[in-house]
Design a protein around this motif. Sequence first.
Motif, PDB file in Angstrom:
ATOM      1  N   ASN A 108       9.695 -22.867  11.402  1.00 53.83           N
ATOM      2  CA  ASN A 108      10.162 -22.059  12.518  1.00 53.83           C
ATOM      3  C   ASN A 108      10.542 -22.936  13.707  1.00 53.83           C
ATOM      4  O   ASN A 108      11.549 -22.694  14.377  1.00 53.83           O
ATOM      5  CB  ASN A 108       9.082 -21.050  12.920  1.00 53.83           C
ATOM      6  CG  ASN A 108       9.542 -20.112  14.023  1.00 53.83           C
ATOM      7  OD1 ASN A 108      10.550 -19.434  13.883  1.00 53.83           O
ATOM      8  ND2 ASN A 108       8.810 -20.078  15.121  1.00 53.83           N
ATOM      9  N   ALA A 109       9.739 -23.962  13.981  1.00 50.97           N
ATOM     10  CA  ALA A 109      10.019 -24.851  15.113  1.00 50.97           C
ATOM     11  C   ALA A 109      11.340 -25.585  14.908  1.00 50.97           C
ATOM     12  O   ALA A 109      12.157 -25.702  15.837  1.00 50.97           O
ATOM     13  CB  ALA A 109       8.874 -25.847  15.293  1.00 50.97           C
ATOM     14  N   TYR A 110      11.563 -26.087  13.699  1.00 54.51           N
ATOM     15  CA  TYR A 110      12.816 -26.799  13.420  1.00 54.51           C
ATOM     16  C   TYR A 110      14.003 -25.856  13.547  1.00 54.51           C
ATOM     17  O   TYR A 110      15.046 -26.202  14.114  1.00 54.51           O
ATOM     18  CB  TYR A 110      12.789 -27.418  12.025  1.00 54.51           C
ATOM     19  CG  TYR A 110      14.063 -28.163  11.700  1.00 54.51           C
ATOM     20  CD1 TYR A 110      14.258 -29.465  12.153  1.00 54.51           C
ATOM     21  CD2 TYR A 110      15.079 -27.558  10.962  1.00 54.51           C
ATOM     22  CE1 TYR A 110      15.430 -30.151  11.878  1.00 54.51           C
ATOM     23  CE2 TYR A 110      16.258 -28.224  10.691  1.00 54.51           C
ATOM     24  CZ  TYR A 110      16.430 -29.525  11.151  1.00 54.51           C
ATOM     25  OH  TYR A 110      17.600 -30.201  10.893  1.00 54.51           O
ATOM     26  N   ASN A 111      13.851 -24.645  13.047  1.00 56.71           N
ATOM     27  CA  ASN A 111      14.969 -23.698  13.086  1.00 56.71           C
ATOM     28  C   ASN A 111      15.284 -23.244  14.506  1.00 56.71           C
ATOM     29  O   ASN A 111      16.445 -22.979  14.835  1.00 56.71           O
ATOM     30  CB  ASN A 111      14.662 -22.499  12.184  1.00 56.71           C
ATOM     31  CG  ASN A 111      14.833 -22.839  10.714  1.00 56.71           C
ATOM     32  OD1 ASN A 111      15.573 -23.756  10.370  1.00 56.71           O
ATOM     33  ND2 ASN A 111      14.133 -22.120   9.854  1.00 56.71           N
ATOM     34  N   LYS A 112      14.273 -23.148  15.358  1.00 59.22           N
ATOM     35  CA  LYS A 112      14.557 -22.833  16.760  1.00 59.22           C
ATOM     36  C   LYS A 112      15.389 -23.931  17.401  1.00 59.22           C
ATOM     37  O   LYS A 112      16.322 -23.669  18.156  1.00 59.22           O
ATOM     38  CB  LYS A 112      13.250 -22.635  17.530  1.00 59.22           C
ATOM     39  CG  LYS A 112      12.655 -21.250  17.375  1.00 59.22           C
ATOM     40  CD  LYS A 112      11.728 -20.925  18.534  1.00 59.22           C
ATOM     41  CE  LYS A 112      11.380 -19.446  18.522  1.00 59.22           C
ATOM     42  NZ  LYS A 112      10.603 -19.070  19.707  1.00 59.22           N
ATOM     43  N   ARG A 118      23.157 -25.216  17.701  1.00 61.06           N
ATOM     44  CA  ARG A 118      24.359 -24.460  17.332  1.00 61.06           C
ATOM     45  C   ARG A 118      24.928 -23.710  18.539  1.00 61.06           C
ATOM     46  O   ARG A 118      26.143 -23.702  18.758  1.00 61.06           O
ATOM     47  CB  ARG A 118      24.021 -23.483  16.199  1.00 61.06           C
ATOM     48  CG  ARG A 118      23.821 -24.176  14.865  1.00 61.06           C
ATOM     49  CD  ARG A 118      23.275 -23.253  13.780  1.00 61.06           C
ATOM     50  NE  ARG A 118      23.259 -23.963  12.496  1.00 61.06           N
ATOM     51  CZ  ARG A 118      22.614 -23.531  11.425  1.00 61.06           C
ATOM     52  NH1 ARG A 118      21.953 -22.390  11.467  1.00 61.06           N
ATOM     53  NH2 ARG A 118      22.657 -24.240  10.306  1.00 61.06           N
ATOM     54  N   ALA A 119      24.048 -23.104  19.324  1.00 65.99           N
ATOM     55  CA  ALA A 119      24.508 -22.391  20.519  1.00 65.99           C
ATOM     56  C   ALA A 119      25.173 -23.359  21.496  1.00 65.99           C
ATOM     57  O   ALA A 119      26.213 -23.059  22.081  1.00 65.99           O
ATOM     58  CB  ALA A 119      23.335 -21.676  21.189  1.00 65.99           C
ATOM     59  N   ARG A 120      24.580 -24.534  21.668  1.00 64.03           N
ATOM     60  CA  ARG A 120      25.152 -25.522  22.580  1.00 64.03           C
ATOM     61  C   ARG A 120      26.485 -26.056  22.064  1.00 64.03           C
ATOM     62  O   ARG A 120      27.386 -26.334  22.854  1.00 64.03           O
ATOM     63  CB  ARG A 120      24.166 -26.672  22.774  1.00 64.03           C
ATOM     64  CG  ARG A 120      22.985 -26.289  23.662  1.00 64.03           C
ATOM     65  CD  ARG A 120      21.949 -27.386  23.722  1.00 64.03           C
ATOM     66  NE  ARG A 120      20.891 -27.052  24.682  1.00 64.03           N
ATOM     67  CZ  ARG A 120      19.739 -27.703  24.768  1.00 64.03           C
ATOM     68  NH1 ARG A 120      19.486 -28.715  23.950  1.00 64.03           N
ATOM     69  NH2 ARG A 120      18.840 -27.333  25.664  1.00 64.03           N
ATOM     70  N   SER A 134      29.499 -22.910  34.170  1.00 64.69           N
ATOM     71  CA  SER A 134      28.641 -22.030  34.971  1.00 64.69           C
ATOM     72  C   SER A 134      28.682 -20.592  34.470  1.00 64.69           C
ATOM     73  O   SER A 134      27.826 -19.778  34.818  1.00 64.69           O
ATOM     74  CB  SER A 134      29.060 -22.076  36.438  1.00 64.69           C
ATOM     75  OG  SER A 134      30.366 -21.532  36.615  1.00 64.69           O
ATOM     76  N   ARG A 135      29.681 -20.258  33.653  1.00 64.13           N
ATOM     77  CA  ARG A 135      29.815 -18.902  33.132  1.00 64.13           C
ATOM     78  C   ARG A 135      29.230 -18.754  31.736  1.00 64.13           C
ATOM     79  O   ARG A 135      29.255 -17.664  31.159  1.00 64.13           O
ATOM     80  CB  ARG A 135      31.290 -18.494  33.095  1.00 64.13           C
ATOM     81  CG  ARG A 135      31.966 -18.514  34.462  1.00 64.13           C
ATOM     82  CD  ARG A 135      33.444 -18.176  34.327  1.00 64.13           C
ATOM     83  NE  ARG A 135      33.595 -16.886  33.657  1.00 64.13           N
ATOM     84  CZ  ARG A 135      34.670 -16.541  32.953  1.00 64.13           C
ATOM     85  NH1 ARG A 135      35.680 -17.396  32.810  1.00 64.13           N
ATOM     86  NH2 ARG A 135      34.748 -15.354  32.398  1.00 64.13           N
ATOM     87  N   LEU A 136      28.697 -19.847  31.193  1.00 61.91           N
ATOM     88  CA  LEU A 136      28.222 -19.838  29.818  1.00 61.91           C
ATOM     89  C   LEU A 136      26.768 -20.300  29.758  1.00 61.91           C
ATOM     90  O   LEU A 136      26.367 -21.219  30.468  1.00 61.91           O
ATOM     91  CB  LEU A 136      29.069 -20.773  28.942  1.00 61.91           C
ATOM     92  CG  LEU A 136      30.567 -20.460  28.867  1.00 61.91           C
ATOM     93  CD1 LEU A 136      31.311 -21.632  28.260  1.00 61.91           C
ATOM     94  CD2 LEU A 136      30.798 -19.193  28.046  1.00 61.91           C
ATOM     95  N   GLU A 137      26.004 -19.671  28.891  1.00 60.51           N
ATOM     96  CA  GLU A 137      24.610 -20.035  28.730  1.00 60.51           C
ATOM     97  C   GLU A 137      24.276 -20.103  27.243  1.00 60.51           C
ATOM     98  O   GLU A 137      24.513 -19.154  26.505  1.00 60.51           O
ATOM     99  CB  GLU A 137      23.705 -19.013  29.416  1.00 60.51           C
ATOM    100  CG  GLU A 137      22.227 -19.336  29.317  1.00 60.51           C
ATOM    101  CD  GLU A 137      21.366 -18.265  29.956  1.00 60.51           C
ATOM    102  OE1 GLU A 137      20.139 -18.450  29.981  1.00 60.51           O
ATOM    103  OE2 GLU A 137      21.914 -17.242  30.416  1.00 60.51           O
ATOM    104  N   ALA A 138      23.748 -21.253  26.812  1.00 60.38           N
ATOM    105  CA  ALA A 138      23.264 -21.377  25.445  1.00 60.38           C
ATOM    106  C   ALA A 138      21.798 -20.960  25.441  1.00 60.38           C
ATOM    107  O   ALA A 138      20.910 -21.715  25.822  1.00 60.38           O
ATOM    108  CB  ALA A 138      23.417 -22.814  24.939  1.00 60.38           C
ATOM    109  N   VAL A 139      21.541 -19.743  25.051  1.00 53.90           N
ATOM    110  CA  VAL A 139      20.203 -19.169  25.146  1.00 53.90           C
ATOM    111  C   VAL A 139      19.285 -19.821  24.119  1.00 53.90           C
ATOM    112  O   VAL A 139      19.718 -20.212  23.041  1.00 53.90           O
ATOM    113  CB  VAL A 139      20.272 -17.646  24.912  1.00 53.90           C
ATOM    114  CG1 VAL A 139      18.885 -17.024  24.948  1.00 53.90           C
ATOM    115  CG2 VAL A 139      21.160 -17.004  25.960  1.00 53.90           C
ATOM    116  N   VAL A 140      18.003 -19.962  24.475  1.00 55.10           N
ATOM    117  CA  VAL A 140      17.028 -20.442  23.507  1.00 55.10           C
ATOM    118  C   VAL A 140      17.163 -19.627  22.236  1.00 55.10           C
ATOM    119  O   VAL A 140      17.203 -18.398  22.276  1.00 55.10           O
ATOM    120  CB  VAL A 140      15.595 -20.316  24.067  1.00 55.10           C
ATOM    121  CG1 VAL A 140      14.559 -20.677  23.009  1.00 55.10           C
ATOM    122  CG2 VAL A 140      15.445 -21.213  25.288  1.00 55.10           C
TER     123      VAL A 140
END
Length: 209
Positions: A108-112, A118-120, A134-140
């Motif tokens: 689970n830790a690795y996949n998070k 991937r989001a970044r 400033s308009r984009l956020e790579a959420v946890v």
Amino acid sequence: MIRTAAIFGILLAVAACEREAGRELNRSGDFGEATLNNAAVMSGERSFAIQLASRFAKEVPTTINFDFDSARLDQTARSVLDNQAVWIKQFPEVRFRVFGHTDAVGSNAYNKSLGLRRARAAVNYLVSRGISRSRLEAVVSHGETQPLIPTPERERRNRRTVTEVSGFLKRHPTVLDGKYAQIVYREYLQSAVPATTLTEQQSLERTLQ
């Protein structure tokens, strides 16, 4: 005894009134979030944000997929993000979030961590296409916790990022004026203008006639 109980009741009432105005609603029963929600609905912000989110999900693909154990964008993913960037540029007042996901293979830790990479990667590509960071956020990332296909095996459809409308830029002039309807319908009004097939030279000649 009665006097003591009355004084105790007054003290409780005063303590209840000392809560900070606009405090966030939580499980202890504060009322701030409800007030903020009502204000957002009354101003039009909440309803128009939902409307924009619906438009975004309807008009462009919101999801890209990845190879196993990879955050590399393939050609298909880049093409989807290109479409997202074109749409996002139409609404400079709007903010977006990118959520990362993985399949269930690995810890689970690795996949998070992988989901966040991937989001970044998606955010960085959108920035390269001219969208302000400033308009984009790579959420946890959600990691493996929200699969589209419940399976412990490798599943490409679970290895994804999802882009969503998250709200408005509070300092944008249009937002400061509360013109949310103008934001939502601006492109509809522009699309009502019929496209011309005349060349610039033909248009100039008609003007001179």
